[in-house]
Design a protein around this motif. Structure first.
Motif, short mmCIF file in Angstrom:
data_model
loop_
_atom_site.label_atom_id
_atom_site.label_comp_id
_atom_site.label_asym_id
_atom_site.label_seq_id
_atom_site.Cartn_x
_atom_site.Cartn_y
_atom_site.Cartn_z
N MET A 1 31.78 29.02 40.44
CA MET A 1 30.94 29.38 39.36
C MET A 1 31.28 30.66 38.94
SD MET A 1 26.95 31.12 40.10
CE MET A 1 26.33 29.95 40.66
N THR A 2 31.23 30.50 37.61
CA THR A 2 32.02 31.81 36.65
C THR A 2 30.91 32.96 36.91
OG1 THR A 2 30.96 31.16 34.68
CG2 THR A 2 33.23 30.23 34.94
N TYR A 3 31.53 34.16 36.34
CA TYR A 3 30.61 35.37 36.44
C TYR A 3 29.45 35.14 35.34
CZ TYR A 3 33.60 37.79 39.44
OH TYR A 3 34.29 38.10 40.44
N TRP A 4 29.84 34.55 34.06
CA TRP A 4 28.79 34.20 33.00
C TRP A 4 27.79 33.14 33.71
CZ3 TRP A 4 27.96 37.26 29.46
CH2 TRP A 4 28.79 37.88 28.64
N ALA A 5 28.21 32.35 34.66
CA ALA A 5 26.98 31.31 35.09
C ALA A 5 26.01 32.50 36.03
CB ALA A 5 27.61 30.24 35.97
N GLU A 66 40.23 33.92 37.06
CA GLU A 66 40.02 32.69 36.54
C GLU A 66 38.48 32.64 36.44
OE1 GLU A 66 41.07 32.91 40.97
OE2 GLU A 66 42.58 33.18 39.20
N LEU A 67 37.67 33.56 36.83
CA LEU A 67 36.35 33.70 36.78
C LEU A 67 35.76 34.34 35.73
CD1 LEU A 67 35.36 33.58 40.50
CD2 LEU A 67 35.51 31.64 39.10
N ILE A 68 36.62 35.14 34.72
CA ILE A 68 36.29 35.97 33.99
C ILE A 68 36.50 35.52 32.61
CG2 ILE A 68 35.59 38.03 35.38
CD1 ILE A 68 38.56 38.96 34.24
N SER A 69 36.06 35.87 31.51
CA SER A 69 36.57 35.58 30.20
C SER A 69 37.93 36.06 29.64
CB SER A 69 35.40 35.94 28.91
OG SER A 69 35.43 37.39 29.11
N GLY A 70 38.20 37.18 30.12
CA GLY A 70 39.39 37.82 29.77
C GLY A 70 39.34 38.82 28.73
N VAL A 71 37.90 39.08 28.23
CA VAL A 71 37.47 40.12 27.31
C VAL A 71 37.16 41.29 27.94
CG1 VAL A 71 35.85 41.03 25.45
CG2 VAL A 71 36.81 38.37 25.55
N TYR A 72 37.57 42.67 27.77
CA TYR A 72 37.51 43.79 28.41
C TYR A 72 37.12 44.89 27.73
CZ TYR A 72 40.30 41.75 32.20
OH TYR A 72 40.74 40.89 33.15
N ALA A 76 36.74 47.02 32.38
CA ALA A 76 35.76 46.32 32.81
C ALA A 76 35.77 45.17 31.85
CB ALA A 76 34.61 47.22 32.71
N PRO A 77 35.66 44.06 32.49
CA PRO A 77 35.43 42.71 31.82
C PRO A 77 33.95 42.68 31.38
CG PRO A 77 35.40 42.11 34.29
CD PRO A 77 35.68 43.86 33.99
N ILE A 78 34.02 42.16 30.12
CA ILE A 78 32.62 41.89 29.53
C ILE A 78 31.56 41.63 30.19
CG2 ILE A 78 32.90 39.83 28.23
CD1 ILE A 78 31.84 42.80 26.44
N GLU A 79 31.64 40.64 31.27
CA GLU A 79 30.77 40.14 32.17
C GLU A 79 29.94 41.37 32.94
OE1 GLU A 79 33.65 36.67 31.59
OE2 GLU A 79 33.65 39.00 31.82
N ASP A 80 30.81 42.40 33.16
CA ASP A 80 30.22 43.31 33.88
C ASP A 80 29.19 44.07 33.18
OD1 ASP A 80 30.77 44.57 36.29
OD2 ASP A 80 32.08 46.25 35.86
N PHE A 81 29.03 43.94 31.97
CA PHE A 81 27.67 44.49 31.54
C PHE A 81 26.53 43.59 31.14
CE2 PHE A 81 31.66 46.37 30.09
CZ PHE A 81 31.60 47.55 29.76
N ALA A 82 26.52 42.65 32.01
CA ALA A 82 25.29 41.86 31.82
C ALA A 82 24.12 42.60 32.88
CB ALA A 82 25.47 40.52 32.56
#
Length: 107
Positions: A1-5, A66-72, A76-82
């Protein structure tokens, strides 16, 4: 499962409750609530960028590439801001909704 999911599990209900609560408010109150939430979002997102970047830089935690988008933002990866976004959406909505349930007068 990705961080976005994983983030979707938190973001979608927060967006639904926040959106429905905002839609139920009168125009003047809606503008005030949205302005306050927007200001809070800016503060919380800046603090997240600074402190998450520091914690990642110091090696306190890391993310699987492999579980993050690669945008920082910083380190911090962008997923961290959810989670801060979910909090900014959900907490004011719950404050408004629970205030109504407690019988407190709403300005």
């Amino acid at each position: 499962m990705t961080y976005w999911a994983l983030n979707a599990v938190f973001l979608l209900p927060a967006l639904l409750v926040g959106g429905l609560t905002a839609a139920a408010l009168k125009d003047g109150r809606r503008r005030t609530a949205l302005a306050a939430a927007g200001a809070a979002a800016v503060v919380v997102l800046v603090l997240t960028a600074v402190f998450d970047s520091m914690m990642i830089a110091f090696g306190l935690f890391s993310y699987s590439e492999e579980l993050i988008s690669g945008v920082y933002i910083g380190f911090a990866p962008i997923e961290d801001f959810a989670y801060p976004v979910a909090a900014v959406l959900l907490l004011p909505a719950l404050w408004i909704l629970l205030g109504k349930r407690a019988g407190k007068p709403q300005p």
